[in-house]
Design an enzyme around this catalytic site. Structure first.
Site, short mmCIF file in Angstrom:
data_model
loop_
_atom_site.label_atom_id
_atom_site.label_comp_id
_atom_site.label_asym_id
_atom_site.label_seq_id
_atom_site.Cartn_x
_atom_site.Cartn_y
_atom_site.Cartn_z
N ARG A 179 0.81 -1.21 0.00
CA ARG A 179 0.00 0.00 0.00
C ARG A 179 0.84 1.27 0.00
O ARG A 179 0.36 2.35 -0.24
CB ARG A 179 -0.92 0.01 1.25
CG ARG A 179 -2.00 -1.04 1.22
CD ARG A 179 -2.62 -1.25 2.60
NE ARG A 179 -1.79 -2.08 3.47
CZ ARG A 179 -2.11 -2.45 4.71
NH1 ARG A 179 -3.26 -2.07 5.22
NH2 ARG A 179 -1.31 -3.22 5.43
N GLY A 206 2.60 -13.20 6.39
CA GLY A 206 1.78 -12.61 7.45
C GLY A 206 2.56 -12.38 8.73
O GLY A 206 3.67 -12.90 8.91
N ASN A 235 0.65 2.65 6.82
CA ASN A 235 0.47 1.76 5.66
C ASN A 235 0.67 2.50 4.35
O ASN A 235 1.15 1.94 3.38
CB ASN A 235 -0.92 1.12 5.69
CG ASN A 235 -1.07 0.22 6.91
OD1 ASN A 235 -0.14 -0.48 7.30
ND2 ASN A 235 -2.24 0.26 7.52
N ALA A 286 31.80 45.05 1.50
CA ALA A 286 30.80 44.50 0.60
C ALA A 286 31.45 44.05 -0.69
O ALA A 286 32.30 44.74 -1.24
CB ALA A 286 29.74 45.56 0.30
N SER A 307 35.90 47.09 -0.08
CA SER A 307 34.80 46.57 -0.90
C SER A 307 35.31 46.10 -2.25
O SER A 307 36.23 46.67 -2.82
CB SER A 307 33.77 47.67 -1.15
OG SER A 307 33.16 47.96 0.07
C1 UD1 Z 1 -1.72 -5.30 11.72
C2 UD1 Z 1 -2.63 -6.17 12.60
C3 UD1 Z 1 -3.88 -5.36 12.97
C4 UD1 Z 1 -3.47 -4.09 13.69
C5 UD1 Z 1 -2.49 -3.28 12.83
C6 UD1 Z 1 -1.93 -2.15 13.64
C7 UD1 Z 1 -2.25 -8.46 11.85
C8 UD1 Z 1 -2.82 -9.62 11.12
N1 UD1 Z 1 -3.01 -7.37 11.89
O1 UD1 Z 1 -2.42 -5.06 10.52
O2 UD1 Z 1 -4.73 -6.13 13.78
O3 UD1 Z 1 -4.61 -3.29 13.97
O4 UD1 Z 1 -1.38 -4.12 12.42
O5 UD1 Z 1 -1.13 -1.32 12.86
O6 UD1 Z 1 -1.19 -8.56 12.41
N2 UD1 Z 1 5.09 -7.85 8.44
C9 UD1 Z 1 6.07 -8.82 8.34
N3 UD1 Z 1 5.82 -9.93 7.63
C10 UD1 Z 1 4.63 -10.17 7.00
C11 UD1 Z 1 3.64 -9.18 7.11
C12 UD1 Z 1 3.89 -8.04 7.84
O7 UD1 Z 1 7.16 -8.66 8.88
O8 UD1 Z 1 4.51 -11.21 6.38
C13 UD1 Z 1 5.37 -6.64 9.19
C14 UD1 Z 1 5.24 -5.39 8.34
O9 UD1 Z 1 6.50 -5.02 7.81
C15 UD1 Z 1 4.68 -4.36 9.29
C16 UD1 Z 1 3.98 -5.18 10.36
O10 UD1 Z 1 4.40 -6.50 10.21
O11 UD1 Z 1 5.70 -3.60 9.88
C17 UD1 Z 1 2.46 -5.10 10.25
O12 UD1 Z 1 2.06 -5.62 9.00
P1 UD1 Z 1 0.88 -4.98 8.16
O13 UD1 Z 1 0.70 -5.79 6.95
O14 UD1 Z 1 1.09 -3.53 8.00
O15 UD1 Z 1 -0.35 -5.26 9.13
P2 UD1 Z 1 -1.72 -4.45 9.20
O16 UD1 Z 1 -2.57 -4.86 8.06
O17 UD1 Z 1 -1.47 -3.03 9.37
CA CA Z 2 0.35 -1.74 9.24
#
Ligand code: UD1
Ligand code: CA
Length: 462
Positions: A13, A76, A233, A386, A411
């Site tokens: 995003r 994730g 994000n 100057a 100057s």
């Molecule tokens: C996440 C939470 C959400 C919370 C929000 C707060 C989950 C499933 N959801 O959502 O409940 O309200 O944060 O900001 O956790 N990352 C990894 N590996 C991955 C995916 C992500 O290291 O495979 C890291 C990203 O770099 C980031 C963080 O984890 O710094 C959060 O990931 P992101 O995808 O932004 O989660 P959100 O959708 O914001």
């Molecule tokens: Ca996030």
């Protein structure tokens, strides 16, 4: 307590080729904030989960943390925590997990959260398996919603926006992306978390739901300030987070005796420091390791980076000072350009359209208009007129100019370096100086002035 920062996500995003977490807020990479917050909260061992372009993240945090690699950056947040299994699987304490894109969490909040865990254990006799940092947001869109057991702080589950029912979407208490888990309990549940049917990702939030369904106790802990929950994000989220950080810094310093006029227009960075009784006018930018001494005034529109501004200095409007040191009581500007490795000593005055680079300007020197001083040493009390210029560059190399104390540089004179102007010597305006001038001498280099009566009018009438 150990801390794990999740910084492996693709940041789709955010629309950037570079990892989202290395993008800067107030001059510091996003992930630096997560790291500093843990450090300031007293978390000593810090792990960081990285994946694509890991080198960029490593460049920010260096050797102070331990890195773990997530093979699938789309795995994730739960998969990210599993990638760092070696960091915590044998650990018998609390593991703090923090999203790397959450730069506004405050160290104080983490310390309070730690205290909360101790208190619950001590006074309620309950060993918590997890604590989730939460905040009430007027617009919770995009965040995981925290579903609790009616009338308690016990978390039943956390449901992501995408998977929430319309009713769950009305919950305004959100997951701020910071958790503390008792590591042995996390180990028990995390391996059983199934990927989301909708996205295929393993969510760390599912570990919370699983704990709760197995009778392990997870509670919420409310952030001191709702802004702490802000997750970055998109680039617009970054702008908003940066603004919150900026106002926090300004407020911090204003509580310590600094006045900011129109603070909404002032840019300051985390490493900038101030003495008391400083006045910062509108539209000022203060960057890097700038230090502003007691009683200084920073005039409107000035830009100061990595510089030391002494006590009682006056930086008049629209001056640029980078990598320089300005001594006590000196005056700079308006419209001065003070560049790298320059030292302006006490009570010196550098004025409009004067550029100074890699030079030492002595006490009480006056260079008040339209001059260029580069690679020079200017002794105490010298007056630079100057339009005076040090010609420090011969097309190949830079050379030095030394001007002795008390000298007068007229100057529009041109000092062709390398050259030495003696103490108490006098360079007549308009002279091109290509030889050293001894102490006390007068140097004049000018074609003879001719005045031809009547010739001017004649030329004009032709
Ligand atoms: C996440 C939470 C959400 C919370 C929000 C707060 C989950 C499933 N959801 O959502 O409940 O309200 O944060 O900001 O956790 N990352 C990894 N590996 C991955 C995916 C992500 O290291 O495979 C890291 C990203 O770099 C980031 C963080 O984890 O710094 C959060 O990931 P992101 O995808 O932004 O989660 P959100 O959708 O914001
Ligand atoms: Ca996030």
């Amino acid at each position: 307590m150990r801390g794990l920062i999740l910084a492996a996500g693709l940041g789709t995003r955010f629309r950037s080729k570079r990892p989202k977490v290395v993008h800067r807020l107030l001059g510091k990479p996003m992930v630096w904030y997560a790291f500093m917050t843990l450090r300031q909260a007293g978390v000593e061992e810090i792990g960081v989960v990285v994946s694509h372009m890991a080198e960029e993240v490593k460049r920010v945090l260096g050797e102070e943390v331990i890195y773990f690699h997530q093979d699938n950056p789309k795995g994730g947040t739960g998969d990210a925590v599993l990638s760092a299994l070696d960091f915590w699987k044998d650990y018998k304490g609390y593991l703090l997990i923090l999203n790397g894109d959450t730069p506004l969490v405050m160290a104080e909040t983490i310390r309070n959260l730690q205290r909360f865990i101790h208190m619950v254990e001590k006074y309620e006799g309950v060993k918590l398996s997890g604590v989730v940092l939460t905040a009430h947001l007027s617009d919770p869109t995009g965040y995981g919603r925290v579903v609790k057991e009616e009338g308690t702080d016990r978390v039943v589950r956390i449901v992501e926006e995408r998977e929430a029912t319309p009713e769950e979407k009305t919950i305004r208490e959100v997951n701020a992306g910071l958790y503390v888990f008792y590591a042995p309990h996390l180990l028990e549940v995390l391996k059983d978390v199934k990927p989301s049917e909708r996205t295929g990702e393993v969510y760390i939030t599912e570990a919370v739901s699983l704990m709760s369904s197995r009778g392990m106790e997870v509670r919420t802990f409310m952030a001191t300030d709702p802004t702490e929950a802000l997750g970055v994000n998109t680039r617009w989220d970054l702008s908003i987070a940066e603004n919150v950080l900026r106002l926090r810094l300004i407020r911090f310093w204003s509580e310590r005796g600094v006045t900011f006029h129109l603070p909404e227009t002032v840019w300051i960075e985390p490493d900038v420091t101030f003495g008391e009784e400083v006045e910062v006018e509108p539209d000022v930018t203060l960057k890097g390791r700038t230090r502003v001494g007691k009683g200084a005034v920073i005039g409107r529109g000035s830009y100061i980076e990595d510089s030391e501004i002494g006590e009682e200095v006056r930086v008049l409007p629209y001056s640029v000072v980078i990598g320089a040191k300005v001594g006590r009581g000196a005056t700079v500007g308006p419209f001065s350009h003070i560049r790298e490795e320059t030292v302006l000593e006490e009570l010196s005055e550098v004025g409009a359209f004067v550029e100074v680079k890699r030079s030492k300007i002595g006490r009480k020197v006056k260079a008040k208009h339209l001059a260029y001083i580069g690679d020079a040493e200017v002794g105490e009390g010298v007056n630079v007129g100057a339009g005076a210029v040090t010609a420090n560059y011969d097309g190949r190399k830079k050379h030095r100019t030394v001007i002795g104390r008390g000298a007068f540089v007229g100057s529009n004179s041109l000092l062709v370096a390398p050259v030495k102007i003696g103490e108490d010597s006098y360079v007549a305006g308009g002279s091109v100086i290509t030889k050293d001038v001894p102490d006390g001498a007068l140097a004049v280099e000018r074609a003879e002035l001719r005045i031809l009566e009547g010739k001017g009018r004649k030329k004009l009438r032709n």
